[in-house]
Design an enzyme around this catalytic site. Structure first.
Site, PDB file in Angstrom:
ATOM      1  N   CYS A   1       1.280 -46.188-116.855  1.00  0.00           N
ATOM      2  CA  CYS A   1       1.520 -46.586-115.533  1.00  0.00           C
ATOM      3  C   CYS A   1       0.735 -48.218-115.512  1.00  0.00           C
ATOM      4  CB  CYS A   1       0.887 -45.728-114.304  1.00  0.00           C
ATOM      5  SG  CYS A   1       1.113 -46.710-112.837  1.00  0.00           S
TER       6      CYS A   1
ATOM      7  N   CYS B   1      -0.557 -49.545-111.786  1.00  0.00           N
ATOM      8  CA  CYS B   1      -1.904 -48.890-111.352  1.00  0.00           C
ATOM      9  C   CYS B   1      -2.325 -47.827-112.398  1.00  0.00           C
ATOM     10  CB  CYS B   1      -1.621 -48.381-109.989  1.00  0.00           C
ATOM     11  SG  CYS B   1      -0.407 -47.398-109.381  1.00  0.00           S
ATOM     12  N   SER B   2      -2.387 -46.780-112.113  1.00  0.00           N
ATOM     13  CA  SER B   2      -2.619 -46.009-113.095  1.00  0.00           C
ATOM     14  C   SER B   2      -2.001 -44.373-112.790  1.00  0.00           C
ATOM     15  CB  SER B   2      -4.113 -45.379-113.213  1.00  0.00           C
ATOM     16  OG  SER B   2      -4.804 -46.761-113.439  1.00  0.00           O
ATOM     17  N   CYS B   3      -0.809 -44.442-112.110  1.00  0.00           N
ATOM     18  CA  CYS B   3      -0.250 -43.154-111.850  1.00  0.00           C
ATOM     19  C   CYS B   3      -0.171 -42.024-113.180  1.00  0.00           C
ATOM     20  CB  CYS B   3       1.324 -43.321-111.311  1.00  0.00           C
ATOM     21  SG  CYS B   3       1.268 -44.522-110.032  1.00  0.00           S
TER      22      CYS B   3
END
Lengths: 200, 206, 200, 206
Positions: B106, B109-111
């Site tokens: 991701c 962001c950091s999905c």
């Protein structure tokens, strides 16, 4: 300029400090109050000054984002101290986390694009929130899948409602994105809302 | 040490202090019940984690009908095993083949698919991984010790919307006689993100 | 994510602290030793980790870059303590600063592009140093001027010699760079070496 | 305060200390003569600065032949006035007109024409200016109090090579009777970068 190597950690713990666990819990518990949605909270984190964002750990970014949201929504006004009507009860946690949030929305009319279509990611530079990564803007790709209607982050992050649009998975050839310096035999896909795309 | 020299003590960690004060205010304002925070932490520290994803993969390896369902409707197939929820509302399973390796990132962001893999590791959230996985995935995989032959195509999935991806790695050779539970033990978290492969069976059974 | 407003300072001093002045002087004085060139020193600064780069002031970036250069070239080896043969003498400072460095180079053969030509900035992503800004890569512009041969930073930064190429000023329409979000009536030019460009 | 509590004193500024130690080592190794450092600092603190550029612009306003030379070969024209050197080896003068406003930036680092403008101000070197000048120059100029009418085109010059740019602003109206020195007093640094305009004459002569 580069970020250097990726450094996997052997036997990494779920949390590296007690405050990280509290940061996660506080973020989810305050999110349950219903004053903001996931897109507004992402935008709050991503609006941190770049030097702060890049030098902060993940949960530090969460805490800074949460502080910004609490401030924007006036939730730490000292006058209010009765329990919030939507305060998350311990007994409701399991159900709330297991339920999650449905981001799909019914959408009328036919899709503008079909799997196999060649499309271009639009060269947009919105001042507000978006989920179209800069590295695909202006580049051509192929629609691989159409997923129906989803909440549009660009609107939802700014209190402008769901504004649902169809979502597509679009695949870009590595060489189209990165030119002669691409690694051979690589492709990248993004999930793109309909307004992010234009026909070729 | 005399009491009038408090600055001689080790200073409290600034983030510990900052989060403690924030929680104190949130609780005082009636916005947060600390026991709910405890329950959230307990969920992700102890209940949700990559063993869930490993169970899904192991079943896909042994149950062709389930694998087919997973390919068509991962949310429903995974939900049928009791795994669902936040950051996994809309799941898609992507299958490795002898000529195609899938890698999840991701960049924005950091999905990450929490219900099947738990919370993401630090490296997954790092600027290095997020920026480099899309431009030089082979170099990134090499840093995980994974060198794929050039004839294997790499497909990077950037999780830019609310779809969450689970890589279904290939079943290792020599596992024909193993049970679902034995198979699940081979399936590492990294193999379901695409930064690794399942453990070779001799390393587990040996 | 954004950097916020530009904040001009009224009656800004040349230096904001004595160490800034020393940082300037040390950088120029050590540069005169001849162990590195301007491109290598730019690359050293721009190779700092992004969070460090963005959270450091200008002269702090210079000092960090200088430390990296001194280290790379082994100049702080404790064994050596005789004066460096090219140590900059106080009496030579005025002449050295006034002379500068000539970056032009004679170049054979005709230019590949002429003023008025439409060109595209190549979509390159070199691992090393380059002076082709990312925001023009893949975009079309017009050659406005041809300046003759100049030292190529992409080679010069890495000890690969001058590798001179013709330099062009290329103008891009704001709308071509930034799409519908461009401010109306704006254009941007860059100075681009010949290998940065391809014909359209 | 007792001597055995040195930590009670204000800590030295870390950059002051870092640069001091670095200079000490460079001097000890025979690499740097501190008097040369002094001479460099004196040059840029006291001798080189935007008054040089103002003299060039004022002459261009009053001497059409010089203005023409400046347009054709700025390095030679400026050099003929005795101004040359580091970070100004290859100069180009860009002329504002009633329909075109020029703005200088260096997005990649902070290139700036030292011999005619001195060392760059902090805002010129800031990530905000460097990143935004090329995408929203009108918004950036507005932050300097300069709102240009929409019919004025803006040309941003990104100093990506060793060419250094000097903006020649338009000569203000009502300055027909002024001497070169009086004109030079109207010419601000910002007007030669493009983030400002010359001072209106009544504000100087009044």
């Amino acid at each position: 300029m580069g970020f250097g190597p990726v450094r996997p950690e052997v036997n990494e713990p779920v949390f590296h400090a007690a405050w990280e666990a509290r940061a996660l819990g506080l973020t989810l518990a305050t999110g349950a109050l219903g004053h903001w949605n996931i897109d507004e909270s992402r935008h709050a984190r991503e609006s941190l000054p770049p030097a702060v964002y890049l030098s902060s750990s993940y949960y530090e970014i969460w805490i800074r984002g949460l502080e910004a949201l609490l401030d924007r929504h006036g939730l730490l006004d000292p006058a209010a101290s009765v329990p919030h009507p939507r305060r998350l009860a311990p007994g409701a946690v399991a159900q709330v986390l297991a339920a999650g949030t449905d981001y799909t929305r019914p959408i009328a009319g036919p899709p503008r694009f079909r799997p196999g279509d060649r499309v271009r990611a639009r060269n947009i530079h919105p001042r507000g929130h978006t989920r179209l990564p800069r590295y695909v803007r202006g580049h051509a790709g192929i629609v691989e899948a159409e997923h129906g209607g989803f909440v549009l982050p660009d609107a939802n992050a700014h209190g402008q409602g769901d504004a649902p649009e169809r979502l597509y998975t679009v695949v870009f050839d590595g060489a189209d994105l990165w030119g002669p310096d691409a690694e051979p035999g690589t492709s990248v896909s993004v999930d793109a809302w309909e307004s992010y795309l234009e026909p070729i | 040490m005399p009491h009038d020299h408090p600055h001689h003590d080790a200073p409290p960690d600034p983030m510990t202090e900052r989060v403690r004060q924030l929680e104190e205010r949130l609780v005082a304002q009636g916005l947060v019940d600390p026991a709910a925070v405890d329950a959230i932490i307990e969920t992700y520290a102890e209940k949700v984690g990559p063993r869930t994803g490993a169970a899904v993969v192991a079943r896909a390896w042994t149950d062709p009908e389930f694998a087919d369902w997973l390919a068509r409707d991962a949310t429903a197939a995974i939900g049928s095993m009791g795994y669902a929820g936040r950051q996994g509302e809309h799941m898609q399973a992507v299958f490795n083949t002898p000529t195609l390796h899938n890698l999840i990132v991701c960049t924005l962001c950091s999905c990450y698919p929490w219900p099947v893999l738990g919370l993401p590791p630090v490296w997954y959230k790092s600027p290095a991984y997020r920026s480099r996985a899309v431009i030089e995935p082979r170099a990134v995989l090499a840093e995980f010790g994974l060198e794929l032959p050039p004839q294997v195509q790499i497909r990077v999935w950037d999780s830019t919307a609310e779809l969450r991806y689970l890589v279904i790695p290939m079943r290792p050779e020599g596992t024909e006689e193993m049970t679902v539970d034995e198979l699940a033990a081979l399936i590492t978290r990294d193999s379901m993100v695409g930064t690794g492969l399942p453990v070779a069976p001799e390393r587990v059974s040996g």
